[in-house]
Design a protein around this motif. Sequence first.
Motif, short mmCIF file in Angstrom:
data_model
loop_
_atom_site.label_atom_id
_atom_site.label_comp_id
_atom_site.label_asym_id
_atom_site.label_seq_id
_atom_site.Cartn_x
_atom_site.Cartn_y
_atom_site.Cartn_z
N UNK A 1 8.67 10.35 -3.52
CA UNK A 1 10.03 9.83 -3.66
C UNK A 1 10.60 9.32 -2.34
N UNK A 2 9.97 9.69 -1.21
CA UNK A 2 10.46 9.22 0.08
C UNK A 2 10.29 7.71 0.23
N UNK A 3 9.30 7.15 -0.48
CA UNK A 3 9.15 5.69 -0.47
C UNK A 3 10.35 5.04 -1.15
N UNK B 1 0.82 -1.21 0.00
CA UNK B 1 0.00 0.00 0.00
C UNK B 1 0.85 1.27 0.00
N UNK B 2 1.87 1.29 0.85
CA UNK B 2 2.71 2.50 0.93
C UNK B 2 3.54 2.65 -0.33
N UNK B 3 3.97 1.54 -0.92
CA UNK B 3 4.73 1.62 -2.16
C UNK B 3 3.87 2.11 -3.31
N UNK B 4 2.66 1.59 -3.42
CA UNK B 4 1.77 1.98 -4.51
C UNK B 4 1.39 3.46 -4.40
N UNK B 5 1.03 3.88 -3.19
CA UNK B 5 0.67 5.29 -3.01
C UNK B 5 1.87 6.21 -3.25
N UNK B 6 3.05 5.75 -2.86
CA UNK B 6 4.26 6.53 -3.12
C UNK B 6 4.53 6.67 -4.61
N UNK B 7 4.28 5.59 -5.36
CA UNK B 7 4.46 5.63 -6.80
C UNK B 7 3.50 6.62 -7.45
N UNK C 1 8.40 -3.29 -2.01
CA UNK C 1 8.23 -1.84 -1.94
C UNK C 1 8.65 -1.18 -3.25
N UNK C 2 9.74 -1.66 -3.85
CA UNK C 2 10.18 -1.09 -5.13
C UNK C 2 9.22 -1.47 -6.26
N UNK C 3 8.76 -2.73 -6.25
CA UNK C 3 7.82 -3.17 -7.27
C UNK C 3 6.51 -2.40 -7.20
N UNK C 4 5.99 -2.22 -6.00
CA UNK C 4 4.74 -1.47 -5.82
C UNK C 4 4.92 -0.02 -6.22
N UNK C 5 6.11 0.52 -5.93
CA UNK C 5 6.40 1.91 -6.30
C UNK C 5 6.35 2.07 -7.82
N UNK C 6 6.97 1.15 -8.53
CA UNK C 6 6.98 1.22 -10.00
C UNK C 6 5.57 1.06 -10.55
N UNK C 7 4.81 0.11 -10.00
CA UNK C 7 3.44 -0.12 -10.47
C UNK C 7 2.56 1.10 -10.20
#
Length: 323
Positions: free
Chosen positions: A129-131, A48-54, A177-183
């Motif tokens: 970007x903090x994620x 969740x935090x990665x996706x929202x950060x992305x 976290x990186x994968x969710x960020x990219x997605x």
Amino acid sequence: MNLNLLIDNITNPALLFFILGILAVKLKSDLAIPDSSSKFISLYLLFAIGFKGGQELAHSDFNFQVSGAIIFGILLSAIVPLYVFFLVKKRLGTENAGAVAAAYGSISAVTFVTAVSYLEILDISFGGHMVATMAFMEAPAIIVGMFLIKQYSVESTTVKTKQVLHHALTNSSVLLILGSLVIGFLASEEHARGIEPFTTDIFKGFLAVFLLDMGIQSGRKLSDFFKTGFSNLYLAIGLPFVNGTLTALISSFFIDSLGDRFLLSILAASASYIAVPAAMRVVAPKSNPGIYLPMALAITFPINISLGFPIYMYILKLVASTS
């Protein structure tokens, strides 16, 4: 310190559930979160935090503020293990010192997630970007800790550098976290709204349950930890305040966003109790997890979310008002 800010933090349901977990252990209750449920919730929080950060990153301009935060975070993750290692090496030995150094140089994703929730309560914005900064900070400390152990260990280790690098960069928390960020970065706003109830609406509820589980785990480790003496206790309390305070002061020179500076301070103050222990099983099998794991989880983690959050926010606002 602002009394209302302190009260808001103390009465945060997530923190209260954490305290409830510790009390449950002390009262010898059979309260427990099933391991499978705990793992699912931890994966959900990272997702969740990665996706929202992305999503936030997709609407951010890549400028000096963004690159400065990421580079500063990576440098922190590499530098902190160096001074921590030599601070405790004589007392704890090489392998234990390397494990402690890696833990305090790396980060706690759960502390970061709780800090994000804290900022939302205060209605303070932060950059997506903090994620990415958080994810990039996990591996360098593990790598530095590994090289310190290999350099100063009396017995040469047979662990290959490639093996440790692979583990540091592909462990579940970093990869998710990186994968969710990219997605999240690639997803359109329409698609993002489609899963918003899952990524946003239930986030705080899952966080509260997860911290209840963290409280139970912390409570179980406290008694064993205190058997090692008070030196490690003082270290587990002092390190986060030193790292967090210095980061709060230094980051004010090149980052404008209050939320970004706060999250950097929290990342610097936190300690890893997931990725680093897993890595140390490979890198330093003779290190004692009964030392560094309770330090990070049972002492530093609750210190950060109970006292650290309002203290770093106070320092940041004080610096902003005097600049």
